[in-house]
Design a protein around this motif. Structure first.
Motif, PDB file in Angstrom:
ATOM      1  N   ILE A 553      25.894  37.643  40.725  1.00  0.00           N
ATOM      2  CA  ILE A 553      26.053  38.123  42.096  1.00  0.00           C
ATOM      3  C   ILE A 553      27.012  37.192  42.838  1.00  0.00           C
ATOM      4  N   GLY A 554      27.570  37.715  43.939  1.00  0.00           N
ATOM      5  CA  GLY A 554      28.492  36.914  44.735  1.00  0.00           C
ATOM      6  C   GLY A 554      29.793  37.659  44.989  1.00  0.00           C
ATOM      7  N   THR A 555      30.807  36.911  45.383  1.00  0.00           N
ATOM      8  CA  THR A 555      32.111  37.481  45.712  1.00  0.00           C
ATOM      9  C   THR A 555      32.998  37.526  44.476  1.00  0.00           C
ATOM     10  N   PHE A 556      33.720  38.632  44.327  1.00  0.00           N
ATOM     11  CA  PHE A 556      34.651  38.788  43.206  1.00  0.00           C
ATOM     12  C   PHE A 556      36.045  39.099  43.752  1.00  0.00           C
ATOM     13  N   GLU A 557      37.050  38.701  42.988  1.00  0.00           N
ATOM     14  CA  GLU A 557      38.441  38.809  43.419  1.00  0.00           C
ATOM     15  C   GLU A 557      39.218  39.697  42.461  1.00  0.00           C
ATOM     16  N   VAL A 558      39.925  40.688  43.018  1.00  0.00           N
ATOM     17  CA  VAL A 558      40.835  41.545  42.262  1.00  0.00           C
ATOM     18  C   VAL A 558      42.260  41.080  42.565  1.00  0.00           C
ATOM     19  N   VAL A 559      43.028  40.762  41.521  1.00  0.00           N
ATOM     20  CA  VAL A 559      44.394  40.247  41.720  1.00  0.00           C
ATOM     21  C   VAL A 559      45.357  41.042  40.847  1.00  0.00           C
ATOM     22  N   LEU A 560      46.362  41.622  41.479  1.00  0.00           N
ATOM     23  CA  LEU A 560      47.456  42.295  40.783  1.00  0.00           C
ATOM     24  C   LEU A 560      48.725  41.489  41.028  1.00  0.00           C
ATOM     25  N   LYS A 561      49.410  41.119  39.941  1.00  0.00           N
ATOM     26  CA  LYS A 561      50.666  40.386  40.061  1.00  0.00           C
ATOM     27  C   LYS A 561      51.705  40.996  39.133  1.00  0.00           C
ATOM     28  N   GLY A 562      52.969  40.740  39.453  1.00  0.00           N
ATOM     29  CA  GLY A 562      54.042  41.212  38.595  1.00  0.00           C
ATOM     30  C   GLY A 562      55.339  41.343  39.349  1.00  0.00           C
ATOM     31  N   PHE A 563      56.268  42.098  38.761  1.00  0.00           N
ATOM     32  CA  PHE A 563      57.587  42.296  39.350  1.00  0.00           C
ATOM     33  C   PHE A 563      57.966  43.774  39.264  1.00  0.00           C
ATOM     34  N   THR A 564      58.595  44.280  40.317  1.00  0.00           N
ATOM     35  CA  THR A 564      59.085  45.648  40.282  1.00  0.00           C
ATOM     36  C   THR A 564      60.286  45.732  39.347  1.00  0.00           C
ATOM     37  N   ALA A 565      60.754  46.956  39.100  1.00  0.00           N
ATOM     38  CA  ALA A 565      61.909  47.148  38.222  1.00  0.00           C
ATOM     39  C   ALA A 565      63.161  46.505  38.797  1.00  0.00           C
ATOM     40  N   GLU A 566      63.180  46.256  40.099  1.00  0.00           N
ATOM     41  CA  GLU A 566      64.322  45.613  40.743  1.00  0.00           C
ATOM     42  C   GLU A 566      64.140  44.114  40.898  1.00  0.00           C
ATOM     43  N   GLY A 567      63.039  43.573  40.338  1.00  0.00           N
ATOM     44  CA  GLY A 567      62.831  42.128  40.340  1.00  0.00           C
ATOM     45  C   GLY A 567      62.094  41.578  41.532  1.00  0.00           C
ATOM     46  N   ALA A 568      61.569  42.426  42.419  1.00  0.00           N
ATOM     47  CA  ALA A 568      60.814  41.955  43.578  1.00  0.00           C
ATOM     48  C   ALA A 568      59.409  41.550  43.142  1.00  0.00           C
ATOM     49  N   PRO A 569      58.896  40.401  43.613  1.00  0.00           N
ATOM     50  CA  PRO A 569      57.560  39.954  43.210  1.00  0.00           C
ATOM     51  C   PRO A 569      56.468  40.749  43.916  1.00  0.00           C
ATOM     52  N   VAL A 570      55.355  40.933  43.235  1.00  0.00           N
ATOM     53  CA  VAL A 570      54.207  41.643  43.788  1.00  0.00           C
ATOM     54  C   VAL A 570      52.961  40.785  43.600  1.00  0.00           C
ATOM     55  N   GLU A 571      52.219  40.602  44.666  1.00  0.00           N
ATOM     56  CA  GLU A 571      50.932  39.892  44.585  1.00  0.00           C
ATOM     57  C   GLU A 571      49.980  40.516  45.595  1.00  0.00           C
ATOM     58  N   ILE A 572      48.923  41.135  45.081  1.00  0.00           N
ATOM     59  CA  ILE A 572      47.943  41.802  45.931  1.00  0.00           C
ATOM     60  C   ILE A 572      46.549  41.323  45.543  1.00  0.00           C
ATOM     61  N   ARG A 573      45.740  40.984  46.548  1.00  0.00           N
ATOM     62  CA  ARG A 573      44.374  40.504  46.319  1.00  0.00           C
ATOM     63  C   ARG A 573      43.392  41.353  47.126  1.00  0.00           C
ATOM     64  N   LYS A 574      42.293  41.688  46.486  1.00  0.00           N
ATOM     65  CA  LYS A 574      41.205  42.397  47.136  1.00  0.00           C
ATOM     66  C   LYS A 574      39.887  41.726  46.742  1.00  0.00           C
ATOM     67  N   TYR A 575      38.890  41.835  47.631  1.00  0.00           N
ATOM     68  CA  TYR A 575      37.599  41.202  47.369  1.00  0.00           C
ATOM     69  C   TYR A 575      36.471  42.210  47.526  1.00  0.00           C
ATOM     70  N   PHE A 576      35.420  42.012  46.745  1.00  0.00           N
ATOM     71  CA  PHE A 576      34.208  42.824  46.879  1.00  0.00           C
ATOM     72  C   PHE A 576      33.008  41.952  46.548  1.00  0.00           C
ATOM     73  N   THR A 577      31.830  42.446  46.869  1.00  0.00           N
ATOM     74  CA  THR A 577      30.608  41.663  46.711  1.00  0.00           C
ATOM     75  C   THR A 577      29.637  42.370  45.768  1.00  0.00           C
ATOM     76  N   VAL A 578      29.034  41.594  44.871  1.00  0.00           N
ATOM     77  CA  VAL A 578      27.976  42.086  43.993  1.00  0.00           C
ATOM     78  C   VAL A 578      26.661  41.484  44.487  1.00  0.00           C
ATOM     79  N   SER A 579      25.680  42.339  44.726  1.00  0.00           N
ATOM     80  CA  SER A 579      24.379  41.873  45.222  1.00  0.00           C
ATOM     81  C   SER A 579      23.269  42.376  44.319  1.00  0.00           C
ATOM     82  N   GLU A 580      22.068  41.907  44.590  1.00  0.00           N
ATOM     83  CA  GLU A 580      20.897  42.286  43.785  1.00  0.00           C
ATOM     84  C   GLU A 580      20.655  43.802  43.868  1.00  0.00           C
TER      85      GLU A 580
END
Length: 580
Positions: A553-580
């Protein structure tokens, strides 16, 4: 066309130095510099845990993924610049993936992770990828320098979603979760919404992991991009004596020299056998300095290599493998303090890890085959399974009584195999390439009296062919029943040395639960910190991805990283919680 000229020139340079070194150096100086970014699943690990990573190798000139280097080198460095772990990772069109298991005997503290290509060694070590790692070993006393006794200054770590809009790059990519709060062993779905084709065609990796209440070093792709755009497009003053790019695979090199005075052994042919499910065989020729190169495209990790001389023996010659001369510059390790308030968290996580290790066998990652075809499996049209025939005592007797178009003659007082040509007269000066469980056998005489009862099958080809710089009259391959011929065969013709090739890629374990009461996994403890690791996710075909939470249980982190076809960097983070 110019790219083809450069590539073919480098292939030639891999085996010899030519008189046209000035022209070759000019071509090398035209080749773009490279940079590397690693998406790490975490920068805080406990001993015994697994560090997962995705490699992005970029072309400094085009600012896109590089198709030059085919191998990346990774090092985990401890204090006093000690190399803890080193790995070679195969790159395909600028990306690669791998993992490291943190050794159980590592002391708690700060460590450094480096990654670079062989080509990048021609530039500054400051441009290598480097990231600080914090490692905790709960099974040994905490070093005094890592203990913070005063907790009054410690504050909880805040979590905040990072979207494409807030990541300083206006990327039309939306990542959303179908739930922000969820229970144990429940399904969560990540949705991807993309409106731009260049984003769809990008290259990305995805991690879902528990968020630790311990501050850990940042591994930001946006920070990397700021430094990357200011790096030089090319390396300067490159010659054929510099670090060449590994454009086909792992470059294994060394020198052959005389034992008595160390002078180079010139124009000597060296055979290399690497034995696994699909054995590898190559021949290299030494240049004027006794230098040789093997390009290994297979992903076999650290394995034993069996070296033999084609035309000579080891009586007066010795083989010296080139050592990795990587220099990391001045390494600094940031302070790492652990407060007493974290005692319960560390204890609980270490217990969870021990339970997970107990069930590791049923949650294994799957190794991907490298897709490299074994040419000898294709080129052996005739096969004899010996159980289908009367068994004879020795190999020589079997060849005489069972195998057609293969025979034995004597040359210089020794017995050698011969394979009849498909057309024309046999040339007694040419011998077949003989392999036993994939091991090249130079000394045929030593194998003639080998027990035929240990042989499962004999395969051969009658075609004459050129392999490396050596002509062979056919291929003759023996397959033993146990597949362990190299373990029992002793010969002065063979030198056995460790060869570091690239690690194989994996499909990482993805836990699933069903509603069925017969689901066996429902009875197995599940204390995964890493809920999902996808080093390769194709947004062109995958609009969402589901995963299951664990018993943590607790906080979890979703992370997407990478580069577009034109070379632009991508970094996205999302959070969610797991409970009893």
């Amino acid at each position: 066309m110019r790219k083809l000229i450069i590539v073919y020139t480098l292939l030639f340079l891999s085996v010899s130095h030519s008189a046209g070194q000035t022209r070759s150096s000019d071509l090398l100086n035209l080749m773009p510099a490279e940079s590397i970014f690693l998406h790490l699943n975490t920068s805080l690990l406990f001993s015994g845990e697994q560090l997962d990573f995705k490699i992005y190798c970029l072309n400094n000139l085009s600012e896109n993924l590089s198709d030059l280097s085919k191998v990346a080198h990774i090092f985990l460095i401890g204090k006093n610049d000690k190399i803890i772990i080193s790995r070679k990772i195969m790159l395909n069109n600028g990306t690669g993936q791998g993992d490291l298991i943190i050794p159980a005997d590592l002391q708690t503290g700060s460590y450094k992770l480096y990654c670079f290509t062989n080509w990048m060694k021609n530039g500054s070590s400051e441009n290598y990828f480097q990231s600080d790692l914090r490692i905790i070993n709960p099974y040994f006393p905490l070093p005094v320098e890592n203990l913070q006794t005063n907790d009054k200054d410690s504050t909880p770590i805040q979590v905040e979603d990072i979207t494409a809009e807030t990541s300083k790059y206006a990327i039309p990519l939306q990542v959303s979760l179908d739930q922000k709060e969820v229970g144990k062993r429940q399904q969560v779905t990540i949705d991807f919404s993309v409106a731009d084709a260049s984003v769809l065609q990008g290259n990305y990796s995805l991690s879902v992991r528990s968020f630790a209440p311990i501050e850990s070093p940042e591994n930001s792709i946006i920070s990397f991009q700021k430094a990357f755009v200011n790096r030089p497009d090319h390396y300067s003053n490159i010659t054929t004596n510099n670090n060449l790019p590994e454009i086909r695979g792992r470059l294994i090199s060394g020198k052959l020299r005389q034992k008595n005075d160390g002078t180079p052994a010139v124009r000597q042919k060296i055979a290399l056998s690497i034995l696994n499910e699909d054995p590898l065989f190559q021949i290299a020729t030494t240049d004027g300095n006794g230098q040789f190169y093997f390009n290994i495209e297979r992903t076999t990790g650290n394995v034993n290599g069996f070296f033999q001389l084609i035309d000579d023996n080891w009586l007066n010659l010795e083989l010296v493998m080139d050592e990795d001369q990587s220099s990391f510059g001045k390494i600094s390790f940031p302070e790492f303090k652990i407060t007493e308030k974290l005692h319960d968290y560390i204890l609980q996580r270490s217990i969870h890890n021990q339970i997970e290790r107990s069930y590791a066998a049923i949650k294994e990652d799957s190794i991907l085959k490298d897709g490299q075809l074994n040419p000898f499996k294709i080129a052996l049209p005739t096969r004899y399974v010996l159980d289908d025939f009367t068994r004879f005592r020795t190999i020589e007797e079997t060849m005489i009584e069972v195998i057609e178009r293969v025979f034995v003659i004597k040359k210089s007082g020794k017995r050698v195999f011969q394979v009849r040509q498909e057309l024309g007269y046999d040339n007694p000066e040419l011998v077949p390439l003989v392999l036993v469980d994939g091991l090249y056998l130079k000394d045929h005489e030593s194998f003639m009296d080998y027990g035929a009862n240990k042989i499962k099958a004999i395969s051969f080809s009658r075609k004459q062919f050129l392999y490396g710089s050596e002509y062979f009259q056919g291929i003759l391959s023996f397959e033993t029943i146990d597949g362990n011929f190299s373990e029992e065969y002793n010969s002065s013709e063979i030198q056995e040395l460790t060869v570091a090739t690239a690690e194989p890629a994996k499909v990482y374990f993805d836990q699933e639960y069903s509603a069925s009461t017969d689901d066996k996994s429902s009875r197995i403890p599940d204390f995964r910190n890493q809920l999902l690791w996808l080093p390769e996710i194709d947004l062109q075909t995958q609009k969402d991805k589901s995963f299951f939470t664990s018993d943590i249980i607790g906080t979890f982190e979703v992370v997407l990283k990478g580069f577009t076809a034109e070379g632009a960097p991508v970094e996205i983070r999302k959070y969610f919680t797991v409970s009893e």
